[in-house]
Structures are given as structure tokens and as C-alpha cells.
Design a protein around this motif. Structure first.
Motif, short mmCIF file in Angstrom:
data_model
loop_
_atom_site.label_atom_id
_atom_site.label_comp_id
_atom_site.label_asym_id
_atom_site.label_seq_id
_atom_site.Cartn_x
_atom_site.Cartn_y
_atom_site.Cartn_z
N GLY A 175 0.83 -1.20 0.00
CA GLY A 175 0.00 0.00 0.00
C GLY A 175 0.86 1.24 0.00
N ASP A 176 0.21 2.39 -0.12
CA ASP A 176 0.90 3.69 -0.09
C ASP A 176 2.07 3.71 -1.09
OD1 ASP A 176 -0.56 5.26 2.13
OD2 ASP A 176 -0.25 3.27 2.97
N ILE A 177 1.74 3.39 -2.31
CA ILE A 177 2.71 3.35 -3.41
C ILE A 177 3.04 4.78 -3.87
CG2 ILE A 177 3.08 2.54 -5.78
CD1 ILE A 177 0.94 0.30 -5.01
N GLY A 214 -4.44 0.82 -0.91
CA GLY A 214 -4.74 2.17 -1.39
C GLY A 214 -3.60 3.16 -1.33
N ASP A 215 -3.89 4.39 -1.78
CA ASP A 215 -2.87 5.43 -2.04
C ASP A 215 -1.90 4.96 -3.12
OD1 ASP A 215 -3.99 7.30 -0.41
OD2 ASP A 215 -2.36 7.37 1.06
N VAL A 216 -2.48 4.64 -4.27
CA VAL A 216 -1.66 4.24 -5.43
C VAL A 216 -0.96 5.48 -5.99
CG1 VAL A 216 -1.76 3.20 -7.74
CG2 VAL A 216 -3.29 2.37 -5.94
N GLY A 246 -7.47 4.71 -1.48
CA GLY A 246 -6.93 5.51 -0.39
C GLY A 246 -7.37 6.95 -0.54
N ASN A 247 -7.08 7.77 0.45
CA ASN A 247 -7.48 9.18 0.36
C ASN A 247 -6.81 9.88 -0.82
OD1 ASN A 247 -5.14 8.79 2.06
ND2 ASN A 247 -5.23 10.97 2.58
N HIS A 248 -5.56 9.54 -1.14
CA HIS A 248 -4.90 10.18 -2.28
C HIS A 248 -5.56 9.79 -3.60
CE1 HIS A 248 -1.10 12.10 -0.65
NE2 HIS A 248 -1.74 11.67 0.40
N ASP A 249 -6.05 8.56 -3.69
CA ASP A 249 -6.75 8.12 -4.90
C ASP A 249 -8.07 8.90 -5.05
OD1 ASP A 249 -4.70 6.18 -5.14
OD2 ASP A 249 -5.79 4.92 -3.71
N VAL A 264 -8.73 -2.10 4.59
CA VAL A 264 -9.21 -0.72 4.70
C VAL A 264 -7.98 0.17 4.48
CG1 VAL A 264 -11.03 -1.37 6.34
CG2 VAL A 264 -8.88 -0.44 7.20
N HIS A 265 -8.20 1.46 4.23
CA HIS A 265 -7.03 2.32 4.01
C HIS A 265 -6.59 2.98 5.32
CE1 HIS A 265 -4.05 4.78 2.17
NE2 HIS A 265 -4.61 5.87 2.67
N GLY A 266 -7.40 3.89 5.86
CA GLY A 266 -7.05 4.59 7.10
C GLY A 266 -7.69 3.87 8.27
N GLY A 268 -3.46 0.85 5.88
CA GLY A 268 -2.30 1.62 5.44
C GLY A 268 -2.37 3.01 6.01
N HIS A 269 -2.03 4.01 5.17
CA HIS A 269 -2.20 5.43 5.45
C HIS A 269 -1.17 6.00 6.42
CE1 HIS A 269 -4.28 9.22 5.35
NE2 HIS A 269 -4.59 9.19 6.62
N SER A 270 -0.83 5.27 7.49
CA SER A 270 0.12 5.82 8.46
C SER A 270 1.57 5.48 8.08
CB SER A 270 -0.20 5.36 9.87
OG SER A 270 -0.44 3.98 9.91
FE LIG Z 1 -3.48 7.75 2.86
#
Ligand SMILES: [Fe+2]
Ligand SMILES: [Fe+2]
Length: 255
Positions: free
Chosen positions: A8-10, A36-38, A62-65, A116-118, A153-155
Motif C-alpha cells: 500500500g501507499d505506493i 490504497g494510495d496508489v 486511499g485518500n490520495h486516490d 481498509v485504508h485509514g 495503510g495510510h500511516s
Molecule cells: Fe493515505
């Protein structure tokens, strides 16, 4: 039941993603899960999407996506993230936008573990304390009653938490960890993109065996200098002056 590579968080870092995929190939891991956060921060979002799609990766948003495709606003972004996401919005190919826009917010795999992402109910929550995990374990039990593990992910930090009732314990991430069948686990495989890490420039991921119910954390080298040069040349790095301007604007014009 199978062997999964969890990543994740690519964040558009194709050098780091290629290094992770090569490491997974060497281990014979074929199935990929992405939390997520590709996209965001780095210069190769389309190439990262192409690599994930070529391997039939199961991916959540993810939130960035979501922000990169205009489904979520910039309100909870840092200046760095906001600046690079504006660039990402302008650069993403239409096919990438369509693919990102279709990503689910979460997934339940094999009826036994969730992605899940966050947080379980908040894509932008940083689950970084035992209190966060305790609260989100309640959400997980309510929203995914059959799940015994939750990958998040996310953190951007590799973490393993065991939950037994109200008790949350952070567990060691070295070696192969055997998950106890009666417990609930929260697992952060870490961040493929390490450009903003101060401690190291290593791409992180995990290997999860859903048959043996084990998880193993990994880190691999990649060409971080090449990633940084491309990000700077592509206009993904905020200048110190713009950074200050963004901060002033935030103070003068609160969301
Ligand atoms: Fe994120
Ligand atoms: Fe991220």
C-alpha cells in the motif's frame, strides 16, 4: 486460501513498486492486495496503476486516490500532499482516473480478513495508537463480523497489533508471526513509497499466508534518487515559498 503480497501507499513511486514486485516474484507470491494510495507525491501514477492492473491486484481506494480524482477535497491534506495531488490531477490519464474512481472503499477477502485504508470507517484516519485500534476493532466487529484480521495503510509504518477483547498489544514485526486464530489482528504492511521517510529509503510490504495464518514483514532497496529526480522535474515537489503561502492561506481562509 493462498499466499498474498500485501502492499500500500505506493504514491506513484514506480521504482519502489518494481522492487517490491521483483521481491514478491522471487518468493513465488502471485496474489497481490493493495490497501490504497496508489497515486500522489511522485511522478509515475499511470505506470503504477498499469503494474497493479497487469497482476490483477485487488485494490481499495486511499485518500490520495480519492483526492487525485476529485472525489474528496484537500481539507485534511498537508501542504506537500496538496501540491503534489494538484499535479497528479493534471497528469493522470483518463483511463487511470476511471480505474481509480471505480475502486471500492474496502474489501473482505475469503470472508476472513478485511482491507481498509485509514480507519475502518474513515479513510483519512491515522490508526497509530492502541486507542485507535481498540475503537476500530469495534467498527470491524460490527461492519465485518467474520473478519479475524484487518490490513490497513495510510500511516506508512509497519505495525502489527493483536486485539483480545478490550486489550490491544503491539507485536514484534521481525520474522514470521503466527496469528492466533482466536484473536483479532490489525496489520499495516508499511509504505511502498519511502521518499518522505527519514529513517530509511526502503520499500515496505508484507507476505500474508491465509492458510498458515502467518504474516511476515519485508523491506527492499530501490532507486530513491531516481524517484526524487523525476518528482522534482515533474513538478511534484512544493517549493519552500509555496509551502509558506499554502500555510498562510490556510490560516486566513479556514475550511
Ligand atoms: Fe493515505
Ligand atoms: Fe499514503
Amino acid at each position: 486460501m493462498a499466499l498474498y503480497g500485501v502492499l500500500g501507499d505506493i504514491h506513484g513511486n514506480v521504482e519502489a513498486l518494481e522492487a517490491v514486485l521483483a521481491a514478491l516474484d522471487r518468493r513465488g507470491v502471485r496474489r497481490l492486495l493493495c490497501v490504497g494510495d496508489v497515486v500522489g507525491y511522485n511522478a509515475d501514477p499511470d505506470a503504477c496503476i498499469a503494474l497493479l492492473r497487469a497482476r490483477d491486484t485487488q485494490v481499495i481506494a486511499g485518500n490520495h486516490d480519492l483526492i487525485g480524482t476529485g472525489q474528496l477535497g484537500f481539507e485534511r491534506c498537508s501542504n506537500k500532499a496538496r501540491y503534489s495531488l494538484k499535479r497528479t490531477r493534471r497528469r493522470l490519464a483518463p483511463a487511470s482516473v476511471a480505474w481509480l474512481a471505480a475502486l471500492p472503499p474496502s474489501l473482505l477477502i475469503e470472508d476472513r480478513f478485511a482491507l481498509v485504508h485509514g480507519g475502518v470507517r474513515d479513510v483519512q484516519l491515522y490508526m497509530s495508537t492502541p486507542q485507535h485500534i481498540r475503537r476500530n476493532a469495534e467498527f470491524l466487529r460490527a461492519d465485518f463480523p467474520t473478519a479475524r484480521a484487518c490490513f490497513f495503510g495510510h500511516s506508512h509504518e509497519q505495525r502489527l497489533y493483536g486485539v483480545a477483547g478490550e486489550e490491544v498489544r503491539e507485536l514484534p514485526i521481525n520474522g514470521v508471526y503466527h496469528l492466533a486464530p482466536e484473536q483479532l489482528y490489525f496489520v499495516n504492511a508499511g509504505s511502498v513509497d519511502a521518499q518522505r521517510k527519514r529513517s530509511h529509503k526502503l520499500a515496505e510490504f508484507a507476505v500474508f499466508d491465509s492458510s498458515a495464518w502467518t504474516v511476515e514483514f519485508h523491506r527492499v532497496r530501490y532507486d530513491a534518487a531516481a524517484t526524487e529526480a523525476k518528482a522534482a522535474a515533474g513538478g511534484y515537489r512544493i517549493t519552500p515559498l509555496l509551502d509558506r503561502l499554502y500555510t498562510w492561506r490556510r490560516r486566513l481562509l479556514p475550511a
